[in-house]
Write an enzyme that holds these catalytic residues in place. Structure first.
Site, PDB file in Angstrom:
ATOM      1  N   ASP A 143       0.853  -1.189   0.000  1.00 58.70           N
ATOM      2  CA  ASP A 143       0.000   0.000   0.000  1.00 58.70           C
ATOM      3  C   ASP A 143       0.884   1.232   0.000  1.00 58.70           C
ATOM      4  O   ASP A 143       1.992   1.207   0.548  1.00 58.70           O
ATOM      5  CB  ASP A 143      -0.913   0.030   1.231  1.00 58.70           C
ATOM      6  CG  ASP A 143      -1.988  -1.041   1.186  1.00 58.70           C
ATOM      7  OD1 ASP A 143      -2.499  -1.327   0.088  1.00 58.70           O
ATOM      8  OD2 ASP A 143      -2.321  -1.590   2.251  1.00 58.70           O
ATOM      9  N   ASP A 177      -7.199  -1.255  -4.307  1.00 58.43           N
ATOM     10  CA  ASP A 177      -8.209  -0.837  -3.330  1.00 58.43           C
ATOM     11  C   ASP A 177      -9.119   0.248  -3.904  1.00 58.43           C
ATOM     12  O   ASP A 177     -10.326   0.253  -3.653  1.00 58.43           O
ATOM     13  CB  ASP A 177      -7.529  -0.308  -2.061  1.00 58.43           C
ATOM     14  CG  ASP A 177      -6.692  -1.361  -1.353  1.00 58.43           C
ATOM     15  OD1 ASP A 177      -7.015  -2.557  -1.473  1.00 58.43           O
ATOM     16  OD2 ASP A 177      -5.710  -0.979  -0.686  1.00 58.43           O
TER      17      ASP A 177
END
EC number: 3.4.23.36
Length: 197
Positions: A143, A177
């Site tokens: 991420d 995401d």
């Protein structure tokens, strides 16, 4: 929308997702951060692959999570195929394609990254390392996007959280995401158009 166009959308998102993750993994140490703006930073973290960094304890938990996600992707892929064959709304087809692309993007990290990268603690990882950090199906999801739009202490008169330090929006996420969230958002906001036919 045709199945070919839907799959092209999935592939495009997957390419952008994986290129961004590989770039971050091979150019940043874990927890390294670059300020783009005060409210937007590139901040490299890794997680087990569940939402908000939640985790099923132990190696079996990670294997169970990854296996479940692979089965779920099979179901989402069938949903996309079925929606196209039934000439469903483009809202539905695009939403499902986005969700599929995001799910596959994060699964690729979970399945392969443990075997193709070395550790990122205190160093920049190497792609196709001879000393991988994990096993197949036990990789960590990369991420990097962080938008701390506002950060400060909440007023003391607020119940429960009053006087505490607070960051809005403190989630760190990736392209996959964003794709999943956008797909779900389309299904919620355009519910009648997506499921109208």
């Amino acid at each position: 929308m045709s199945l070919k166009k839907a799959y092209l959308l999935v592939i495009l998102i997957l390419v952008v997702d994986q290129l961004s993750k590989i770039y971050i993994k091979t150019n940043f140490e874990l927890d390294e951060e670059v300020y783009v703006f005060d409210w937007f930073r590139i901040h490299f973290i890794e997680n087990s692959g569940m939402a908000w960094g939640a985790e099923i304890p132990g190696a079996f938990g990670k294997l169970l999570l990854t296996s479940f996600r692979i089965l779920a992707v099979g179901g989402i892929a069938y949903w996309l195929w079925d929606a196209v064959k039934k000439h469903a709304s483009n809202y539905l087809i695009v939403a499902v394609a986005l969700i599929l692309a995001g799910a596959v993007g994060n699964i690729l990290d979970s399945v392969f990254y443990g075997r193709i990268f070395n550790d990122s603690y205190g160093q920049v990882a190497t792609l196709f390392s001879s000393e991988p950090y994990g096993q197949w199906f036990h990789g960590k999801v990369v991420d990097m996007f962080y938008f701390p739009i506002w950060e400060g202490n909440l007023p003391s008169w607020l119940p429960i959280w009053g006087g505490q330090h607070f960051t809005f929006f403190n989630a760190i996420f990736n392209v996959a995401d964003v794709a999943i969230s956008t797909g779900v958002g389309i299904l919620i906001v355009f519910n009648k158009k997506a499921f109208g036919k």
